[in-house]
Design a protein around this motif. Structure first.
Motif: not given
Length: 363
Positions: A171-192, A198-205
């Motif tokens: 929700r942080v990288v997509r700018g959403e206030l409500v939870s997204l679907s499991a598939a959408e969440r998996e698509e975002v997290v998969r590219a982390a 102890n470091d992490l980069v998660v990129v959204g559009w």
């Protein structure tokens, strides 16, 4: 899980075809100067900024809501100015999506960035090459998490953050206030991406979350910013080529006169000249930061480019450049064919006149 860090709001503007960086540096004064990405991970020598942008600190600015944000402007040689507005945060990770949404949807911040750049325009205008009549713009938010701790004070690992807070991060990288679907969440997290535990980069559009030590974050932020400059530049090339091709098609429709024939070489030359200029600029801007091997920073840049749409616009520009090249060849061929036809007609007329003169001479 408590987190603290900075929201970095990037507003990028294509203000000219290029900057004269030496002249710009002199105009902005000694406090502004070039700055290359400070890569702290192991990186080959050839991974470097070919032409470092000039960074100008512009102090704090107030927005209509009463909040004050620190600001700076970064000038890239290919005519892009990036205004970065920075504000700190400290909150529970569960509330981070609300804060992220607020800064991703803040027109007053975008206006403040553009107004700031306009106030600096008189200082950098003399260094602009072919100023743009209309500024193209892009916005991007970087959530710079510099500390994340469990309630007992333990430092949060990247794997723990992804496993237990995947929904909040999405929700942080997509700018959403409500939870997204499991598939959408998996698509975002998969590219982390992570280099250490102890470091992490998660990129959204539209936004990216960067979790790292303060001394390591600037290099990743610079790469995310640079990818957005590329998106802006390819959007500019796409617009220029769209207008150029439209004008060429219009000029070719229903023009069969001799006058239009002799204009073809000039039109073809102008088309090819612009095509070559765009190819040269696109190549030089694309390789302003040079990566060849599969380094960590190269992966960060590739993921960001794919996520924000650089690759899509790059493909569009490549296709239009190919079309422009084919049009140039067509126009040259058309001119040559019509010129040969005119020459054949002239030769036939001369032969006909010669025959008439010969017949009259025999009388």
């Amino acid at each position: 899980m408590n987190v603290q860090g900075y929201f970095r709001i990037l507003s990028l503007f294509d203000v000219s075809e290029a900057f004269e960086l030496e002249r710009l540096s002199a105009l902005l004064g000694p406090e502004a100067g070039p700055r290359s990405p400070g890569f702290v991970r192991r990186t080959p020598e050839y991974a470097q900024a070919q032409t470092a942008p000039i960074v100008e600190a512009t102090g704090s600015i107030a927005i209509p809501t009463g909040e004050k944000l620190e600001s700076r402007i970064k000038y890239y040689w290919f005519g892009v100015a990036c205004v970065e507005l920075i504000t700190p945060f400290e909150c529970h990770l569960d509330s981070l999506p609300q804060h992220s949404y607020r800064w991703m949807n803040a027109p007053e911040v975008e206006k403040a960035a553009e107004d700031l750049l306009h106030t600096r325009l008189e200082h950098f205008r003399p260094a602009m090459i072919k100023p743009s009549q209309k500024w193209l713009d892009e916005d991007y938010l970087i959530i710079d998490v510099q500390s994340a701790k469990h309630p007992d004070g333990r430092v949060v690992l990247a794997s723990e953050m992804l496993q237990s807070c995947g929904d909040q991060i999405t929700r942080v990288v997509r700018g959403e206030l409500v939870s997204l679907s499991a598939a959408e969440r998996e698509e975002v997290v998969r590219a982390a991406l992570s280099y250490y535990p102890n470091d992490l980069v998660v990129v959204g559009w539209a936004a990216a979350l960067v979790y790292d030590k303060p001394d390591a974050t600037p290099a990743v932020v610079d790469l995310l910013e640079y990818a957005n400059t590329q998106l802006l530049e390819f959007r500019y090339y796409d617009e220029v080529l769209t207008g150029l091709l439209s004008n060429v098609y219009s000029s070719l429709e229903g023009q069969e006169s001799l006058r239009s024939l002799w204009r073809l070489p000039r039109r073809a030359g102008r088309l090819n000249g612009l095509r070559l200029d765009i190819m040269d600029l696109a190549e030089r801007t694309e390789y302003a930061v040079k990566f060849i091997s599969d380094t960590y920073y190269a992966r960060v840049y590739r993921v960001c480019s794919a996520r924000i749409g650089v690759n899509d616009y790059k493909t569009l520009v490549a296709e239009k450049l190919k079309t422009a090249g084919e049009l140039y060849e067509f126009m040259v061929t058309q001119f040559n064919e019509r010129r040969m036809f005119v020459l054949e007609v002239v030769v036939a007329v001369l032969v006909f006149l010669d025959v008439i003169l010969l017949l009259r001479g025999n009388k």
